[in-house]
Design an enzyme around this catalytic site. Structure first.
Site, PDB file in Angstrom:
ATOM      1  N   HIS A  37       0.860  -1.399   0.008  1.00  0.00           N
ATOM      2  CA  HIS A  37       0.153   0.129  -0.128  1.00  0.00           C
ATOM      3  C   HIS A  37       0.864   1.339   0.020  1.00  0.00           C
ATOM      4  O   HIS A  37       0.554   2.327  -0.660  1.00  0.00           O
ATOM      5  CB  HIS A  37      -0.893  -0.049   1.301  1.00  0.00           C
ATOM      6  CG  HIS A  37      -1.753  -1.227   1.425  1.00  0.00           C
ATOM      7  ND1 HIS A  37      -1.751  -2.068   2.556  1.00  0.00           N
ATOM      8  CD2 HIS A  37      -2.794  -1.399   0.561  1.00  0.00           C
ATOM      9  CE1 HIS A  37      -2.746  -2.995   2.417  1.00  0.00           C
ATOM     10  NE2 HIS A  37      -3.307  -2.669   1.189  1.00  0.00           N
ATOM     11  N   GLY A 147      -2.661  -1.957  -7.274  1.00  0.00           N
ATOM     12  CA  GLY A 147      -1.330  -2.847  -7.250  1.00  0.00           C
ATOM     13  C   GLY A 147      -1.663  -3.872  -8.181  1.00  0.00           C
ATOM     14  O   GLY A 147      -2.656  -4.582  -8.295  1.00  0.00           O
TER      15      GLY A 147
HETATM   16  P1  AMP Z   1      -6.353  -4.039  -0.349  1.00  0.00           P
HETATM   17  O1  AMP Z   1      -6.224  -3.066   0.872  1.00  0.00           O
HETATM   18  O2  AMP Z   1      -5.961  -5.352  -0.341  1.00  0.00           O
HETATM   19  O3  AMP Z   1      -7.745  -4.145  -1.189  1.00  0.00           O
HETATM   20  O4  AMP Z   1      -5.419  -3.552  -1.449  1.00  0.00           O
HETATM   21  C1  AMP Z   1      -5.235  -2.069  -1.903  1.00  0.00           C
HETATM   22  C2  AMP Z   1      -4.516  -1.753  -2.946  1.00  0.00           C
HETATM   23  O5  AMP Z   1      -3.016  -2.149  -2.636  1.00  0.00           O
HETATM   24  C3  AMP Z   1      -4.814  -2.647  -4.182  1.00  0.00           C
HETATM   25  O6  AMP Z   1      -4.736  -1.617  -5.359  1.00  0.00           O
HETATM   26  C4  AMP Z   1      -3.704  -3.610  -4.038  1.00  0.00           C
HETATM   27  O7  AMP Z   1      -3.438  -4.510  -5.374  1.00  0.00           O
HETATM   28  C5  AMP Z   1      -2.569  -2.988  -3.481  1.00  0.00           C
HETATM   29  N1  AMP Z   1      -1.772  -4.074  -2.923  1.00  0.00           N
HETATM   30  C6  AMP Z   1      -1.990  -4.883  -2.176  1.00  0.00           C
HETATM   31  N2  AMP Z   1      -0.950  -5.640  -2.029  1.00  0.00           N
HETATM   32  C7  AMP Z   1      -0.056  -5.142  -2.665  1.00  0.00           C
HETATM   33  C8  AMP Z   1       1.540  -5.599  -2.999  1.00  0.00           C
HETATM   34  N3  AMP Z   1       2.086  -6.559  -2.179  1.00  0.00           N
HETATM   35  N4  AMP Z   1       2.266  -4.687  -3.922  1.00  0.00           N
HETATM   36  C9  AMP Z   1       1.598  -3.869  -4.635  1.00  0.00           C
HETATM   37  N5  AMP Z   1       0.479  -3.250  -4.387  1.00  0.00           N
HETATM   38  C10 AMP Z   1      -0.374  -4.172  -3.329  1.00  0.00           C
END
Ligand code: AMP
Length: 281
Positions: A37, A147
């Site tokens: 994030h 991401g």
């Molecule tokens: P989430 O909180 O899991 O919904 O993720 C929020 C954003 O962070 C989304 O766009 C995810 O793809 C991105 N994200 C989560 N994990 C990673 C990671 N390891 N590397 C890059 N982006 C990430």
């Protein structure tokens, strides 16, 4: 840093910023922030005048037997990390604030959805595009950062923005990994100690598959089989899917010269992990 919990306040505050011609970088998340994030926030900070982070565990994108109630949450910790990352506004609405009454219109994703997580999590992407449509209308971003960890989500969101003419640039950001290669995820805290050790096999098998395809040592079916066997032999996880598709259309590969994605999902005792790699031959 300002924390806003009400939709009406969010929209009127962002409208003022929009009129003052500020560029707005938006990072939607479900919180429990990690370096993945933070990398999105850093990029948003570098490319925009204002950075907005949303933290909202969206019930619409969880299936009945999924981990909505156990999804990790810690707003105080997130607030500190956001402050350090230079976030200007955290949008932190409650479920009642985002969905005050039952909806009169439902969004239904029709492309890039009958495969991968869309297939194993029916309705998931309908929930994702519904919340993002609302968030985009509240935050009014110039750019939104996603991401590639959730590569199917990126593909679906690009479709949403194109189909509904959102004046928003979608920025694809690379996957951030632990030092042993495991993709960072809020859900990793639910791995047991031994599962955490085993989980690195997901990255290793993807890497071997990518090299085998790029070096033309194996065809698509052979690579899928090798990844499935490697993960099954070296971990207690159960394979949900191992797929190789075109990206971003997520269709059967017709020509190995197009961009492809190798994507996997593996279930451990309390958590389902996803990971992927893009391949350009
Ligand atoms: P989430 O909180 O899991 O919904 O993720 C929020 C954003 O962070 C989304 O766009 C995810 O793809 C991105 N994200 C989560 N994990 C990673 C990671 N390891 N590397 C890059 N982006 C990430």
């Amino acid at each position: 840093m300002r924390i806003i919990e009400k939709t009406i306040e969010m929209q009127s505050f962002m409208t003022q910023l929009k009129y003052s011609e500020k560029s707005i970088g938006f990072v939607p998340t479900m919180g429990y922030l990690h370096e993945g994030h933070l990398s999105l926030l850093q990029r948003a900070k570098a490319e925009n005048d204002i950075v907005v982070l949303s933290i909202f565990v969206n019930p619409l994108q969880f299936g009945a037997n999924e981990d909505l109630s156990t999804y990790p949450r810690d707003f105080n910790r997130d607030e500190k990390l956001a402050q350090e990352a230079g976030v200007d506004i955290i949008f932190y609405p409650s479920v009642e604030e985002m969905y005050p009454k039952s909806s009169s219109i439902e969004l239904n994703v029709t492309k890039r959805v009958n495969v991968l997580c869309g297939k194993s999590r029916p309705g998931h992407f309908n929930g994702v595009v519904t919340v993002l449509t609302k968030l985009f209308n509240l935050v009014l971003p110039t750019r939104a950062y996603f991401g590639m960890k959730d590569a199917q989500q990126v593909a679906v969101v690009e479709g949403l923005v194109e189909d509904f003419n959102f004046p928003i640039e979608i920025v694809r950001c690379p996957i951030i990994r632990e030092s042993d290669g495991l993709a960072k995820s809020s859900r990793n805290v639910h791995l047991t100690v031994s599962e955490r050790e085993e989980a690195v096999i997901i990255y290793k098998s993807l890497m071997d598959g990518k090299i085998a395809l790029e070096d033309k040592k194996m065809d698509i079916e052979q690579v899928k089989l090798q990844i499935t066997n490697t993960i099954t032999k070296n971990s207690s996880g159960t394979i949900d899917y191992v797929e190789i598709l075109s990206y971003p259309m997520l269709e059967t590969v017709q020509n190995v010269k197009e961009t492809m994605i190798i994507a996997v999902a593996v279930r451990f005792s309390k958590v389902r992990l996803i990971d992927n790699m893009l391949i350009n031959i």
